[in-house]
Design a protein around this motif. Structure first.
Motif, PDB file in Angstrom:
ATOM      1  N   GLY A 180       0.792  -1.228   0.000  1.00 55.10           N
ATOM      2  CA  GLY A 180       0.000   0.000   0.000  1.00 55.10           C
ATOM      3  C   GLY A 180       0.819   1.270   0.000  1.00 55.10           C
ATOM      4  O   GLY A 180       0.257   2.364  -0.085  1.00 55.10           O
ATOM      5  N   HIS A 181       2.140   1.154   0.117  1.00 52.87           N
ATOM      6  CA  HIS A 181       3.012   2.326   0.077  1.00 52.87           C
ATOM      7  C   HIS A 181       3.535   2.548  -1.342  1.00 52.87           C
ATOM      8  O   HIS A 181       3.734   1.585  -2.094  1.00 52.87           O
ATOM      9  CB  HIS A 181       4.212   2.141   1.012  1.00 52.87           C
ATOM     10  N   GLY A 182       3.770   3.811  -1.669  1.00 51.27           N
ATOM     11  CA  GLY A 182       4.323   4.091  -2.974  1.00 51.27           C
ATOM     12  C   GLY A 182       4.734   5.539  -3.120  1.00 51.27           C
ATOM     13  O   GLY A 182       4.458   6.378  -2.260  1.00 51.27           O
ATOM     14  N   VAL A 183       5.411   5.820  -4.201  1.00 57.69           N
ATOM     15  CA  VAL A 183       5.862   7.177  -4.524  1.00 57.69           C
ATOM     16  C   VAL A 183       5.542   7.433  -5.994  1.00 57.69           C
ATOM     17  O   VAL A 183       5.813   6.589  -6.856  1.00 57.69           O
ATOM     18  CB  VAL A 183       7.379   7.351  -4.288  1.00 57.69           C
TER      19      VAL A 183
ATOM     20  N   VAL B  37      11.887  15.253 -13.784  1.00 61.53           N
ATOM     21  CA  VAL B  37      11.085  15.072 -12.576  1.00 61.53           C
ATOM     22  C   VAL B  37      11.011  16.409 -11.834  1.00 61.53           C
ATOM     23  O   VAL B  37      12.036  16.993 -11.480  1.00 61.53           O
ATOM     24  CB  VAL B  37      11.700  13.981 -11.675  1.00 61.53           C
ATOM     25  N   VAL B  38       9.780  16.900 -11.628  1.00 67.82           N
ATOM     26  CA  VAL B  38       9.604  18.243 -11.062  1.00 67.82           C
ATOM     27  C   VAL B  38       8.837  18.234  -9.739  1.00 67.82           C
ATOM     28  O   VAL B  38       8.718  19.272  -9.076  1.00 67.82           O
ATOM     29  CB  VAL B  38       8.874  19.152 -12.069  1.00 67.82           C
ATOM     30  N   GLY B  39       8.304  17.084  -9.336  1.00 64.45           N
ATOM     31  CA  GLY B  39       7.566  16.997  -8.085  1.00 64.45           C
ATOM     32  C   GLY B  39       7.307  15.543  -7.742  1.00 64.45           C
ATOM     33  O   GLY B  39       7.559  14.645  -8.551  1.00 64.45           O
ATOM     34  N   PHE B  40       6.804  15.305  -6.549  1.00 65.78           N
ATOM     35  CA  PHE B  40       6.526  13.924  -6.136  1.00 65.78           C
ATOM     36  C   PHE B  40       5.485  13.895  -5.037  1.00 65.78           C
ATOM     37  O   PHE B  40       5.230  14.907  -4.361  1.00 65.78           O
ATOM     38  CB  PHE B  40       7.802  13.225  -5.669  1.00 65.78           C
ATOM     39  N   ALA B  41       4.886  12.740  -4.870  1.00 65.39           N
ATOM     40  CA  ALA B  41       3.962  12.489  -3.763  1.00 65.39           C
ATOM     41  C   ALA B  41       4.220  11.094  -3.233  1.00 65.39           C
ATOM     42  O   ALA B  41       4.373  10.146  -4.013  1.00 65.39           O
ATOM     43  CB  ALA B  41       2.508  12.614  -4.220  1.00 65.39           C
ATOM     44  N   ALA B  42       4.292  10.963  -1.932  1.00 66.40           N
ATOM     45  CA  ALA B  42       4.417   9.660  -1.281  1.00 66.40           C
ATOM     46  C   ALA B  42       3.110   9.360  -0.556  1.00 66.40           C
ATOM     47  O   ALA B  42       2.436  10.271  -0.066  1.00 66.40           O
ATOM     48  CB  ALA B  42       5.585   9.658  -0.297  1.00 66.40           C
ATOM     49  N   TYR B  43       2.750   8.099  -0.493  1.00 67.76           N
ATOM     50  CA  TYR B  43       1.495   7.723   0.141  1.00 67.76           C
ATOM     51  C   TYR B  43       1.660   6.356   0.813  1.00 67.76           C
ATOM     52  O   TYR B  43       2.580   5.596   0.510  1.00 67.76           O
ATOM     53  CB  TYR B  43       0.364   7.660  -0.886  1.00 67.76           C
ATOM     54  N   GLY B  44       0.750   6.075   1.733  1.00 70.34           N
ATOM     55  CA  GLY B  44       0.748   4.793   2.412  1.00 70.34           C
ATOM     56  C   GLY B  44      -0.461   4.679   3.316  1.00 70.34           C
ATOM     57  O   GLY B  44      -1.178   5.671   3.535  1.00 70.34           O
TER      58      GLY B  44
ATOM     59  N   PRO C  33     -10.978   2.263   5.187  1.00 64.10           N
ATOM     60  CA  PRO C  33      -9.547   2.530   5.365  1.00 64.10           C
ATOM     61  C   PRO C  33      -9.140   3.875   4.768  1.00 64.10           C
ATOM     62  O   PRO C  33      -9.749   4.356   3.806  1.00 64.10           O
ATOM     63  CB  PRO C  33      -8.883   1.366   4.618  1.00 64.10           C
ATOM     64  N   SER C  34      -8.100   4.454   5.337  1.00 63.45           N
ATOM     65  CA  SER C  34      -7.605   5.744   4.872  1.00 63.45           C
ATOM     66  C   SER C  34      -6.204   5.593   4.297  1.00 63.45           C
ATOM     67  O   SER C  34      -5.402   4.790   4.761  1.00 63.45           O
ATOM     68  CB  SER C  34      -7.563   6.759   6.023  1.00 63.45           C
ATOM     69  N   LEU C  35      -5.920   6.384   3.283  1.00 65.08           N
ATOM     70  CA  LEU C  35      -4.592   6.475   2.697  1.00 65.08           C
ATOM     71  C   LEU C  35      -4.032   7.845   3.043  1.00 65.08           C
ATOM     72  O   LEU C  35      -4.731   8.855   2.912  1.00 65.08           O
ATOM     73  CB  LEU C  35      -4.666   6.299   1.180  1.00 65.08           C
ATOM     74  N   GLU C  36      -2.789   7.864   3.519  1.00 66.97           N
ATOM     75  CA  GLU C  36      -2.175   9.136   3.902  1.00 66.97           C
ATOM     76  C   GLU C  36      -1.178   9.599   2.843  1.00 66.97           C
ATOM     77  O   GLU C  36      -0.373   8.806   2.342  1.00 66.97           O
ATOM     78  CB  GLU C  36      -1.464   9.005   5.250  1.00 66.97           C
ATOM     79  N   VAL C  37      -1.243  10.872   2.502  1.00 72.65           N
ATOM     80  CA  VAL C  37      -0.316  11.486   1.557  1.00 72.65           C
ATOM     81  C   VAL C  37       0.725  12.248   2.353  1.00 72.65           C
ATOM     82  O   VAL C  37       0.385  13.151   3.124  1.00 72.65           O
ATOM     83  CB  VAL C  37      -1.043  12.444   0.601  1.00 72.65           C
ATOM     84  N   ALA C  38       1.994  11.902   2.198  1.00 68.94           N
ATOM     85  CA  ALA C  38       3.049  12.578   2.949  1.00 68.94           C
ATOM     86  C   ALA C  38       4.407  12.237   2.362  1.00 68.94           C
ATOM     87  O   ALA C  38       4.849  11.099   2.483  1.00 68.94           O
ATOM     88  CB  ALA C  38       3.008  12.166   4.427  1.00 68.94           C
ATOM     89  N   PRO C  39       5.063  13.222   1.772  1.00 73.51           N
ATOM     90  CA  PRO C  39       4.568  14.559   1.436  1.00 73.51           C
ATOM     91  C   PRO C  39       4.120  14.622  -0.019  1.00 73.51           C
ATOM     92  O   PRO C  39       4.259  13.654  -0.769  1.00 73.51           O
ATOM     93  CB  PRO C  39       5.811  15.422   1.635  1.00 73.51           C
ATOM     94  N   LEU C  40       3.594  15.787  -0.420  1.00 68.21           N
ATOM     95  CA  LEU C  40       3.342  16.110  -1.822  1.00 68.21           C
ATOM     96  C   LEU C  40       4.029  17.441  -2.079  1.00 68.21           C
ATOM     97  O   LEU C  40       3.636  18.456  -1.508  1.00 68.21           O
ATOM     98  CB  LEU C  40       1.843  16.187  -2.105  1.00 68.21           C
ATOM     99  N   LEU C  41       5.072  17.425  -2.895  1.00 66.47           N
ATOM    100  CA  LEU C  41       5.888  18.619  -3.107  1.00 66.47           C
ATOM    101  C   LEU C  41       6.174  18.818  -4.591  1.00 66.47           C
ATOM    102  O   LEU C  41       6.423  17.853  -5.317  1.00 66.47           O
ATOM    103  CB  LEU C  41       7.223  18.502  -2.356  1.00 66.47           C
TER     104      LEU C  41
END
Length: 204
Positions: A73-76, A85-92, A107-115
């Motif tokens: 469930g984790h990814g980037v 590559v100009v930005g990214f978002a990580a989630y899990g 269930p909830s998915l958390e975004v951390a960070p989105l930059l």
């Protein structure tokens, strides 16, 4: 182990797109993180933390997160413009706060960070990243998305509000080695047909 989720919408054009991160993106992700934090969060985080940032160590951490995520469930994800590559978002998977009951919407998915690196801002990259995470979360059966924002981060708050997010009433205080940092949790429900999945060009 459960199979990794499929990616239902990583659309774009020849110039801009969103895709899953690759291990070779790790150094770029770390550079975007440090540049963005030093630019946008100079007033929020201690100078010693920002100026002493170990970019090489951060790149190794991101490489591990991309190549061998702790759970399926984790990814980037990365935002790309003209192959850069100009930005990214990580989630899990989100963890419940102390004393918090399971959310009734599932269930909830958390975004951390989105930059998004500041020089690539206002081109819709943040909106495309957020929309991709929303689609991915729906495909994996999540009922909501959440993220933690510094209470004084008005720019990110405006961005999330324009995408249909709102504070959910939970807050926490982090020890940063300087002035304590108070964060507020934002969320959006994924079964809300009126919820937006695009935030327009906005500030991201």
């Amino acid at each position: 182990m459960d199979p990794a989720p499929s990616f239902p919408r990583f659309t774009g054009t020849a110039d801009v797109s969103v895709r899953p991160a690759r291990p070779e993106d790790a150094a770029l992700v770390a550079r975007i993180q440090v540049v963005t934090w030093r630019t946008a969060y100079r007033s929020l985080l201690p100078a010693a933390v920002l100026d002493g940032w170990d970019e090489k160590a951060a790149a190794e951490s991101w490489r591990a997160a991309i190549a061998a995520p702790p759970t399926p469930g984790h990814g980037v994800l990365v935002a790309v413009e003209r192959a850069e590559v100009v930005g990214f978002a990580a989630y899990g998977p989100a963890e419940l706060a102390a004393g918090e009951p399971p959310h009734p919407d599932g269930p909830s998915l958390e975004v951390a960070p989105l930059l998004v690196e500041p020089r690539w801002g206002r081109r819709g990259h943040g909106s495309r990243l957020l929309a991709a995470v929303v689609d991915l979360a729906r495909a994996t059966g999540a009922g909501r998305l959440q993220c933690w924002l510094a209470e004084s981060d008005a720019v990110s708050a405006d961005f999330l509000e324009s995408a249909g997010w709102a504070p959910d009433g939970w807050a926490r205080t982090l020890d940063t080695g300087g002035t304590p940092l108070r964060e507020v949790r934002w969320h959006t429900l994924l079964d809300d047909e009126d919820a937006k999945t695009d935030a327009g060009e906005g500030t991201r």
